[in-house]
Design an enzyme around this catalytic site. Structure first.
Site, short mmCIF file in Angstrom:
data_model
loop_
_atom_site.label_atom_id
_atom_site.label_comp_id
_atom_site.label_asym_id
_atom_site.label_seq_id
_atom_site.Cartn_x
_atom_site.Cartn_y
_atom_site.Cartn_z
N HIS A 31 41.74 41.86 40.74
CA HIS A 31 40.70 41.91 41.58
C HIS A 31 40.81 41.27 42.86
CE1 HIS A 31 36.15 42.02 40.99
NE2 HIS A 31 35.92 41.02 41.04
N MET A 64 31.13 43.31 47.93
CA MET A 64 29.62 42.60 48.36
C MET A 64 29.09 42.20 49.74
SD MET A 64 30.73 39.94 45.85
CE MET A 64 31.99 40.12 45.52
N ASP A 171 31.98 40.04 35.50
CA ASP A 171 32.73 39.57 36.10
C ASP A 171 31.83 38.09 36.16
OD1 ASP A 171 33.94 38.37 39.09
OD2 ASP A 171 33.06 39.99 39.86
#
Ligand code: DX5
Ligand code: ZN
Length: 211
Positions: A31, A64, A171
């Site tokens: 990730h 993000m 997450d």
């Protein structure tokens, strides 16, 4: 079977590939948190660093950033999954749909993310178009935050109310104490940063998460 996705945000970037090597044989995905200092109040890494990652694990890029469509193509050659925050298009389902299609064209699996204060109705019009959903169990931006158990209801609803059968990733704040609740709710892709890279023995940390 759950998939464990160590988040390299908690790794030592000075020895990124050695760090990744340590978890490669026991993790399922890698990730990677991309932050732009605008959508979230933190800045991390861009495509030049993702390009430098050496791993046989599928790379899962969590964007993000405020303009995911603009930058997704910079990451897509180096990853197999890209997720972006659905709340960027909160009042614009047609733009959300177009963004999913544009990113899928790059040849990656596309996931939509929701921060803890954002609810499922944002996703519902495009649920069928997603390859996976990522439910944040902390506010996006930083590793090492405390798990927010209230988000688990969104996962339960996705599974039972909306019949979502694809991957549901969780997450934030996942550790050996919180993982059980997440899996029980229906999450099957488990991101963990500090609970893996923050530990001395990463293999043992992953085994403990698997339970
Ligand atoms: C936070 C990131 C997470 C972070 C998780 O915005 O999306 O992936 O690395 O870190 P932990 O597992 O420490 O909460
Ligand atoms: Zn993440």
């Amino acid at each position: 079977m759950i998939k464990i996705a160590p988040s390299i945000l908690s790794a030592d970037f000075g020895r990124m590939n050695e760090e990744i090597k340590e978890i490669e044989d026991c993790a399922d995905l890698l990730h990677v948190d991309v932050m732009d200092g605008h959508f979230v109040p933190n800045l991390t890494i861009g495509p030049v660093v993702v390009r430098a990652i050496k791993t046989k694990l599928p790379v899962d890029v969590h964007l993000m950033i405020s303009d995911p469509v603009k930058y997704a193509k910079e990451f897509s050659p180096y990853c197999s999954m890209i997720s972006f925050h659905a709340e960027l298009f909160e009042n614009n389902p047609s733009a959300l749909r177009a963004s999913i299609l544009a990113i899928r064209k790059l040849g990656v699996k596309v996931g939509l993310v929701l921060n803890p204060d954002k609810d499922l109705p944002i996703l519902l019009p495009v649920l069928d178009m997603t390859d996976f959903i990522l439910i944040m169990s902390v506010y996006a931006g930083f590793g090492g935050q405390k798990f927010i158990p209230e988000v688990l209801q969104k996962i339960r609803d996705l599974r039972s109310k909306y019949g979502y059968e694809k991957g549901i990733e969780i997450d934030g704040g996942i550790n050996k104490k919180t993982i059980g609740r997440a899996v029980e709710a229906g999450a099957n892709i488990i991101v963990a940063g500090s609970a893996i890279f923050g530990q001395k023995d990463r293999k043992k940390a992953i085994e403990e998460l698997r339970g």
